[in-house]
Motif scaffolding. Structure first.
Motif, PDB file in Angstrom:
ATOM      1  N   GLY A 161       0.284-128.117 -59.593  1.00 51.75           N
ATOM      2  CA  GLY A 161       0.414-128.955 -58.407  1.00 51.75           C
ATOM      3  C   GLY A 161       1.842-129.181 -57.949  1.00 51.75           C
ATOM      4  N   SER A 162       2.737-129.487 -58.887  1.00 52.25           N
ATOM      5  CA  SER A 162       4.132-129.748 -58.502  1.00 52.25           C
ATOM      6  C   SER A 162       4.798-128.500 -57.940  1.00 52.25           C
ATOM      7  CB  SER A 162       4.921-130.279 -59.705  1.00 52.25           C
ATOM      8  OG  SER A 162       4.903-129.346 -60.780  1.00 52.25           O
ATOM      9  N   SER A 163       4.489-127.342 -58.513  1.00 51.20           N
ATOM     10  CA  SER A 163       5.053-126.089 -57.998  1.00 51.20           C
ATOM     11  C   SER A 163       4.539-125.797 -56.589  1.00 51.20           C
ATOM     12  CB  SER A 163       4.688-124.928 -58.925  1.00 51.20           C
ATOM     13  OG  SER A 163       5.241-125.105 -60.207  1.00 51.20           O
ATOM     14  N   ILE A 164       3.265-126.090 -56.345  1.00 53.64           N
ATOM     15  CA  ILE A 164       2.692-125.873 -55.028  1.00 53.64           C
ATOM     16  C   ILE A 164       3.350-126.781 -54.005  1.00 53.64           C
ATOM     17  CG2 ILE A 164       0.593-126.076 -53.654  1.00 53.64           C
ATOM     18  CD1 ILE A 164       0.590-123.637 -55.485  1.00 53.64           C
ATOM     19  N   LEU A 165       3.540-128.050 -54.352  1.00 50.13           N
ATOM     20  CA  LEU A 165       4.183-128.984 -53.433  1.00 50.13           C
ATOM     21  C   LEU A 165       5.605-128.543 -53.104  1.00 50.13           C
ATOM     22  CD1 LEU A 165       2.964-132.431 -54.821  1.00 50.13           C
ATOM     23  CD2 LEU A 165       2.285-131.317 -52.685  1.00 50.13           C
ATOM     24  N   PHE A 166       6.328-128.072 -54.109  1.00 50.99           N
ATOM     25  CA  PHE A 166       7.687-127.589 -53.879  1.00 50.99           C
ATOM     26  C   PHE A 166       7.667-126.344 -53.002  1.00 50.99           C
ATOM     27  CE2 PHE A 166      11.444-125.058 -55.293  1.00 50.99           C
ATOM     28  CZ  PHE A 166      12.420-125.898 -54.787  1.00 50.99           C
ATOM     29  N   GLY A 167       6.645-125.497 -53.191  1.00 47.04           N
ATOM     30  CA  GLY A 167       6.557-124.250 -52.443  1.00 47.04           C
ATOM     31  C   GLY A 167       6.251-124.423 -50.971  1.00 47.04           C
ATOM     32  N   ILE A 168       5.659-125.573 -50.590  1.00 46.79           N
ATOM     33  CA  ILE A 168       5.349-125.815 -49.177  1.00 46.79           C
ATOM     34  C   ILE A 168       6.345-126.766 -48.524  1.00 46.79           C
ATOM     35  CG2 ILE A 168       2.883-125.377 -49.509  1.00 46.79           C
ATOM     36  CD1 ILE A 168       2.401-128.382 -49.431  1.00 46.79           C
ATOM     37  N   SER A 169       7.392-127.115 -49.261  1.00 45.32           N
ATOM     38  CA  SER A 169       8.391-128.029 -48.722  1.00 45.32           C
ATOM     39  C   SER A 169       9.381-127.288 -47.821  1.00 45.32           C
ATOM     40  CB  SER A 169       9.158-128.708 -49.858  1.00 45.32           C
ATOM     41  OG  SER A 169      10.275-129.414 -49.349  1.00 45.32           O
TER      42      SER A 169
END
Length: 200
Positions: A156-164
């Motif tokens: 989840g944290s990697s996904i959030l960073f990836g869409i930032s």
């Protein structure tokens, strides 16, 4: 169907999913090897936004990468998400992938910054993450809900960073579009929860 028959069906489906994803990953590495050996000639299949001729690259761009490090970064999540999604049936999985790849490619073509070249399997990865994240809730299947919660906790944290938008090292636009497309496919290809069989 008996418990034994159901077990054999699940085993066969898992084997088919594993073979498909192993072949998919092998293809990505093979294409990158060809790219390196031909002086990065395949990089031209990336998507350059809003160029009419680039619409033809919206699908092949998902199979092209910019170096072995790029392929390596996408290998594990694509293998894991692809395998888990393919357990639900290969035909449905391929349909889900097709929708994500096309939607992501068109979205990148429309909204990515001018004079950029976008390629890689990460849009599909984000799409499969979104699909798995909500599929169990959409279909009201406990096993699917557990899968969604587990991958959400791990990635989840990697996904959030990836869409930032603050992450300028990647195509956050492609990631975001892929994620939204994946969530949409969970509704498009949902299956109703199986009803308990009645016994005489």
């Amino acid at each position: 169907m008996t418990g034994t028959g159901s077990g054999w069906a699940r085993t066969g489906r898992a084997k088919a999913a594993a073979k498909l994803m192993a072949g998919w990953i092998a293809l990505l590495w093979l294409l990158e090897l060809v790219d390196v050996l031909t002086a990065n000639s395949l990089d031209s299949y990336g998507i350059v936004p809003r160029e009419p001729s680039e619409l033809a690259d919206t699908v092949p761009a998902s199979f092209i990468h910019f170096g072995f490090a790029h392929v390596a970064a996408n290998t594990i999540p694509l293998l894991v998400f692809g395998f888990l999604a393919a357990l639900g049936g290969l035909r449905r999985f391929l349909a889900v992938c097709a929708v994500i790849i096309v939607a992501d490619g068109l979205g990148v073509w429309l909204i990515s910054p001018s004079h950029t070249n976008t390629a890689g399997a990460s849009g599909l990865i984000f799409g499969l993450f979104g699909y798995l994240l909500v599929r169990g809730f959409v279909e009201r299947k406990p096993a699917g809900i557990v899968v969604g919660l587990v991958i959400g906790a791990i990635w989840g944290s990697s996904i959030l960073f990836g869409i930032s938008p603050a992450n300028t090292t990647v195509s956050w636009q492609g990631h975001l579009i892929g994620l939204v497309a994946g969530i949409a496919t969970a509704f498009m290809f949902r299956r109703p929860a199986a009803r308990a069989a009645l016994t005489p």
